[in-house]
Design a protein around this motif. Structure first.
Motif, PDB file in Angstrom:
ATOM      1  N   ALA A  14      53.010  42.801  34.402  1.00 32.99           N
ATOM      2  CA  ALA A  14      52.850  43.725  35.399  1.00 32.99           C
ATOM      3  C   ALA A  14      50.872  44.251  35.794  1.00 32.99           C
ATOM      4  N   THR A  15      50.521  44.225  35.412  1.00 27.74           N
ATOM      5  CA  THR A  15      48.735  43.878  35.398  1.00 27.74           C
ATOM      6  C   THR A  15      48.355  42.295  34.766  1.00 27.74           C
ATOM      7  N   THR A  16      46.803  42.674  35.490  1.00 27.55           N
ATOM      8  CA  THR A  16      46.329  41.676  35.327  1.00 27.55           C
ATOM      9  C   THR A  16      44.776  41.887  34.625  1.00 27.55           C
ATOM     10  N   THR A  17      45.134  43.409  34.481  1.00 29.21           N
ATOM     11  CA  THR A  17      43.618  44.033  33.726  1.00 29.21           C
ATOM     12  C   THR A  17      43.363  43.544  33.028  1.00 29.21           C
ATOM     13  N   THR A  71      43.790  30.980  31.050  1.00 30.49           N
ATOM     14  CA  THR A  71      42.133  30.330  32.299  1.00 30.49           C
ATOM     15  C   THR A  71      41.484  30.317  31.541  1.00 30.49           C
ATOM     16  N   LEU A  72      41.566  30.591  30.515  1.00 28.44           N
ATOM     17  CA  LEU A  72      39.531  29.927  30.226  1.00 28.44           C
ATOM     18  C   LEU A  72      39.506  28.630  29.571  1.00 28.44           C
ATOM     19  N   GLY A 127      37.630  33.064  37.979  1.00 25.89           N
ATOM     20  CA  GLY A 127      38.683  34.173  39.353  1.00 25.89           C
ATOM     21  C   GLY A 127      40.036  34.993  38.433  1.00 25.89           C
ATOM     22  N   PRO A 128      40.681  35.928  39.339  1.00 28.69           N
ATOM     23  CA  PRO A 128      41.441  36.318  38.849  1.00 28.69           C
ATOM     24  C   PRO A 128      42.407  35.445  37.698  1.00 28.69           C
ATOM     25  N   VAL A 129      43.546  35.994  37.126  1.00 31.71           N
ATOM     26  CA  VAL A 129      44.405  34.897  36.076  1.00 31.71           C
ATOM     27  C   VAL A 129      45.805  35.067  37.249  1.00 31.71           C
ATOM     28  N   ALA A 130      46.228  33.781  37.632  1.00 34.16           N
ATOM     29  CA  ALA A 130      47.160  33.275  38.553  1.00 34.16           C
ATOM     30  C   ALA A 130      48.944  34.183  38.211  1.00 34.16           C
ATOM     31  N   GLN A 138      50.491  34.051  34.107  1.00 32.68           N
ATOM     32  CA  GLN A 138      51.272  35.177  33.341  1.00 32.68           C
ATOM     33  C   GLN A 138      52.426  34.338  33.554  1.00 32.68           C
ATOM     34  N   LEU A 139      53.312  34.221  33.564  1.00 33.53           N
ATOM     35  CA  LEU A 139      54.388  34.187  33.699  1.00 33.53           C
ATOM     36  C   LEU A 139      54.368  32.731  32.673  1.00 33.53           C
ATOM     37  N   VAL A 140      53.694  32.051  32.168  1.00 32.76           N
ATOM     38  CA  VAL A 140      53.731  30.890  30.801  1.00 32.76           C
ATOM     39  C   VAL A 140      53.389  31.746  30.139  1.00 32.76           C
ATOM     40  N   ALA A 141      52.154  33.145  29.709  1.00 26.50           N
ATOM     41  CA  ALA A 141      52.682  34.002  28.998  1.00 26.50           C
ATOM     42  C   ALA A 141      53.012  34.454  28.263  1.00 26.50           C
TER      43      ALA A 141
END
Length: 339
Positions: free
Chosen positions: A59-62, A208-209, A220-223, A227-230
């Motif tokens: 839903a978000t990468t906040t 990402t890290l 940069g922001p999470v791709a 997100q999908l893999v996580a």
């Protein structure tokens, strides 16, 4: 020989494994109350929880963005940083597996953050580049949430039982239970969504890290692919269902009815949303749900809480940072000659 590519692969695999373990354990916290009061059947509960955990992660990468900004500038580059991540993931994962086997709900968030601090301290002692801002990370991500989350969750749930009971004071017990079970089913979905917003976001940030530390991507922001893999790893873990902890939360700590289960899950979900979307603070799903269940269950005209078991669980919450710091430090020292 440059071992950074190998370490990167290992770190990614461990991160995904940690996400599966996280979902496996925290599915208990999302569905325990609903299963206990028969608001949802166990099989339905884990499927629904897996779906909403996936949605919450996507839903978000906040929160992910905030965590990356906090850790990226503080994490050593290259092989040193990768070994630090591997040591932290191994130490935290081992502690979570041990606690799951004993049926003890502990925080995966606090385990990982504490392990990062421990591995960083070991690197500093060896004279290598260390984890910058370790004290601030430990204070903001572990110590303060550990002290504040249980208190807010307990007292909010305890107090909200009063207006919830008053609103249903003219209903029959059958109607109260039926409506509360319906509300509890919705609240269980809300907690699962909060699990994605909290733990799923943290998984995306960790992947990402790893990629940034391994030189495979720029900060940069999470791709969306990450997100999908996580989300997939976390949801798969939820589908497995960690029933040992479910039994502890639903049977061993406190006796509660559907109304109190609904209140507890509503409070926990609200706290997870506020932590992720408003405060940008990683909160423990386990601690929020467990403390809410105990708080709501304690507000009854008879003694319903098995306090010595609650104290045992809280003791493990306090022990988690200590064990993970020490274990990660030992692993970081052992890994230092490698690479």
């Amino acid at each position: 020989m440059d071992l950074l590519p190998l370490f990167t692969i290992i770190a990614i695999a461990l991160t995904l494994g940690y996400a599966v373990l996280n979902g496996f354990r925290d599915s208990s916290t999302a569905v325990a109350a609903a299963v206990r009061t028969r608001a949802l059947r166990p099989a339905v509960a884990v499927v629904v929880a897996a779906f909403f955990a996936f949605v919450g992660t996507m839903a978000t990468t906040t929160l992910s963005t905030v965590l990356i900004s906090r850790l990226n500038l503080q994490l050593p580059e290259g092989t040193v940083g990768m070994k630090l991540l591997i040591a932290a993931l191994l130490a935290a994962g081992a502690w979570l597996i041990l606690c799951w086997w004993r049926g003890i709900p502990v925080s995966s968030t606090h385990a990982l953050m504490s392990a990062l601090v421990g591995a960083g301290a070991a690197n500093s002692w060896l004279g290598n580049d260390s984890l910058g801002g370790a004290v601030q990370l430990f204070t903001g991500s572990v110590l303060l949430p550990l002290l504040i989350t249980p208190l807010i969750a307990y007292f909010a749930s305890f107090l909200l039982v009063v207006p919830a009971t008053w609103l249903m004071r003219h209903d029959t017990s059958r109607d109260v239970n039926a409506r509360s079970r319906a509300g509890q089913a919705i609240a269980a979905c809300a907690v699962a969504l909060g699990l994605g917003l909290q733990d799923g976001q943290r998984t995306g940030a960790t992947i990402t890290l790893v990629l940034i530390t391994g030189g495979l991507m720029d900060p940069g922001p999470v791709a969306v692919a990450i997100q999908l893999v996580a989300a997939s790893a976390l949801s798969f873990g939820v589908l497995l269902g960690g029933w040992r902890i479910t039994y502890t939360l639903s049977r061993r700590l406190v006796n509660f009815d559907p109304l109190r289960g609904m209140v507890a899950q509503g409070v926990a979900a609200t706290m997870l949303y506020v932590g992720s979307l408003v405060l940008h603070l990683p909160l423990s799903t386990t601690q929020a749900v467990t403390s809410s269940i105990v708080g709501a269950g304690a507000n009854q005209p008879f003694e319903s809480v098995v306090w010595y078991r609650v104290v045992k669980v809280f003791g493990h919450w306090l022990l988690t940072p200590v064990v993970c710091i020490l274990a990660a430090a030992v692993l970081a020292l052992a890994m230092d000659p490698v690479g």
